[in-house]
Design an enzyme around this catalytic site. Structure first.
Site, PDB file in Angstrom:
ATOM      1  N   LYS A  14       5.608  -4.487  13.289  1.00 41.96           N
ATOM      2  CA  LYS A  14       5.857  -5.832  12.753  1.00 41.96           C
ATOM      3  C   LYS A  14       7.348  -6.173  12.862  1.00 41.96           C
ATOM      4  O   LYS A  14       7.717  -7.318  13.137  1.00 41.96           O
ATOM      5  CB  LYS A  14       5.370  -5.917  11.306  1.00 41.96           C
ATOM      6  N   GLN A  67       3.081  -3.552   2.226  1.00 43.87           N
ATOM      7  CA  GLN A  67       2.235  -2.788   3.147  1.00 43.87           C
ATOM      8  C   GLN A  67       1.342  -1.848   2.341  1.00 43.87           C
ATOM      9  O   GLN A  67       1.833  -1.053   1.540  1.00 43.87           O
ATOM     10  CB  GLN A  67       3.122  -1.997   4.125  1.00 43.87           C
ATOM     11  N   ASP A  94       0.845 -12.586   3.684  1.00 40.99           N
ATOM     12  CA  ASP A  94      -0.426 -11.889   3.929  1.00 40.99           C
ATOM     13  C   ASP A  94      -1.606 -12.723   3.415  1.00 40.99           C
ATOM     14  O   ASP A  94      -2.755 -12.433   3.747  1.00 40.99           O
ATOM     15  CB  ASP A  94      -0.442 -10.542   3.181  1.00 40.99           C
TER      16      ASP A  94
END
Ligand code: NDP
Length: 279
Positions: free
Chosen positions: A52, A96, A119
Site C-alpha cells: 500500500k 491494518q 477502509d
C-alpha cells in the site's frame, strides 16, 4: 465468448486517473496523505502495508506508517486514532487487521471519523452506506462495482447473488448492488441448496473464503462471475473460490485470480484517500 474482467488493467487505469487528481489537488494546495496503524505479528499484514505504501508513492500520495511492537496498549492506539482524527494534514487512515491478540479493533475502528475512514469499515460508514448517505465505501466491494461499471455491465434489474455476508465484503457488496437497483440474494454458510440459488444469478459474486467451492453447476450460462476469494496454494500460487477452468466457458464475464478483484481493492484505497482529501 467469455470476456475476462482484467482487474490489473482496470486498476492501472484507475491509478493513472488518481495520480492526475492528486497532482491537481497539489496545485490547489491540498496535500493527500494516508496514515496506517500497523500493530500485528502477522507477516502478511506487513507485506500488505508495504504494498500500500508503494501504491501511494506511485500516485503521489504521502504515506506514514505507525508501527508498534507487542507492548503497545489499547489506550495508546486509541490516543493515536484521536490524534489522526484531529490532524488536518492526514486525509485518511486505517488500521491494518488483524491486530495483536490482546487488542480489540472494534472500539478503535468505531472511533475513526467517517470522513477519514478510507477502509469504510466503521459502523458509521456502514450505516451511511445502508441508509444511502454519502460514505467512503469499503475497498473490495467498491472495486467490484467499479470493475463491473467500467466493463459496461448492466446491473439494474438483474439478479445478483452474493455468496458471503461478512462486514468486509458480502454485506457492503450486496448493499451496493441493491443501491444500483439489482435484485439481490445474499447466501451464507447456512443457505440451503446453494447451487440452486447461485445458478439463478445474472451476476454471481463469490466471497466465501472457500477455495474452489464454486464449480460449473453453480453457474447459469452467460452469467457474470466475480471471484473475490483469494487463497495461497501449497505450491505458492494464488487461487480463488471459483473453479476458473470449468466456470469460465459458461460465463459471459469472469474475474481471474490473481489479477481480478485484488488489484481493484488496492486501487480503491487510493481512490478513497483522494476522496477523503477532497472532502
Ligand atoms: P469471511 O470468512 O469473513 O466471510 C465468509 C462468508 O462466506 C461468511 O459470510 C460465510 O457464511 C460464507 N461462507 C463460508 N462458507 C460458505 C459455504 N460453504 N457456503 C456459503 N457461504 C459460505 O471472509 P471475507 O468476507 O473476509 O473474505 C472472503 C474471501 O474473500 C476470502 O477468501 C478472502 O481472502 C477474500 N478477500 C479478498 C479480497 C481481495 O482483495 N481480493 C479482499 C477481502 C477478502 P457465515 O456468515 O454463515 O459464516
Amino acid at each position: 465468448m467469455t470476456e475476462i474482467l482484467d482487474g490489473k488493467e482496470t486498476a492501472r487505469k484507475l491509478r493513472e486517473e488518481i495520480k492526475e487528481k492528486v497532482s491537481e489537488l497539489r496545485e490547489r494546495g491540498v496535500r493527500v496523505r494516508l496514515d496506517v496503524i500497523l500493530a500485528s505479528y502477522d507477516p502478511a499484514s506487513a507485506t500488505y502495508v508495504a504494498m500500500k505504501e508503494r501504491d501511494c508513492a506511485e500516485v503521489g500520495i504521502e504515506s506514514r506508517i505507525h508501527r508498534f511492537d507487542e507492548s503497545v496498549t489499547q489506550g495508546e492506539l486509541s490516543k493515536l486514532v484521536d490524534e489522526l482524527n484531529a490532524n488536518d494534514a492526514v486525509s485518511g487512515f486505517f488500521i491494518q487487521l488483524p491486530l495483536y491478540s490482546h487488542l480489540d479493533h472494534v472500539p478503535l475502528i468505531s472511533k475513526i471519523r467517517p470522513e477519514k475512514d478510507v477502509d469504510g469499515l466503521s459502523p458509521i460508514s456502514a450505516g451511511n452506506l445502508a441508509v444511502g448517505l454519502p460514505a467512503l465505501l469499503p475497498c473490495t466491494p467498491h472495486g467490484v462495482i467499479q470493475m463491473l461499471k467500467r466493463a459496461n455491465i448492466e446491473i439494474e434489474g438483474r439478479h445478483a447473488v452474493v455468496v458471503g455476508r461478512s462486514n468486509l465484503v458480502g454485506k457492503p457488496l450486496s448493499q451496493l448492488l441493491l443501491r444500483l437497483n439489482a435484485t439481490v440474494t445474499v447466501c451464507h454458510s447456512r443457505t440451503k441448496d446453494l447451487p440452486g440459488i447461485t445458478s439463478q444469478a445474472d451476476i454471481l459474486c463469490v466471497a466465501a473464503g472457500r477455495p474452489g467451492m464454486v464449480g460449473a453447476e453453480f453457474v447459469k450460462e452467460g452469467a457474470v462471475v466475480v471471484d473475490v476469494g483469494i487463497h495461497r496454494t501449497e505450491k505458492g500460487s494464488l487461487t480463488g473460490d471459483v473453479l476458473y477452468d470449468e466456470v469460465a466457458p459458461k460465463a459471459s464475464y469472469i474475474t481471474p485470480v490473481p489479477g481480478g478483484v485484488g488489484p481493484m481493492t488496492r486501487a480503491m484505497l487510493l481512490y478513497n484517500t483522494v476522496s477523503a482529501a477532497e472532502n
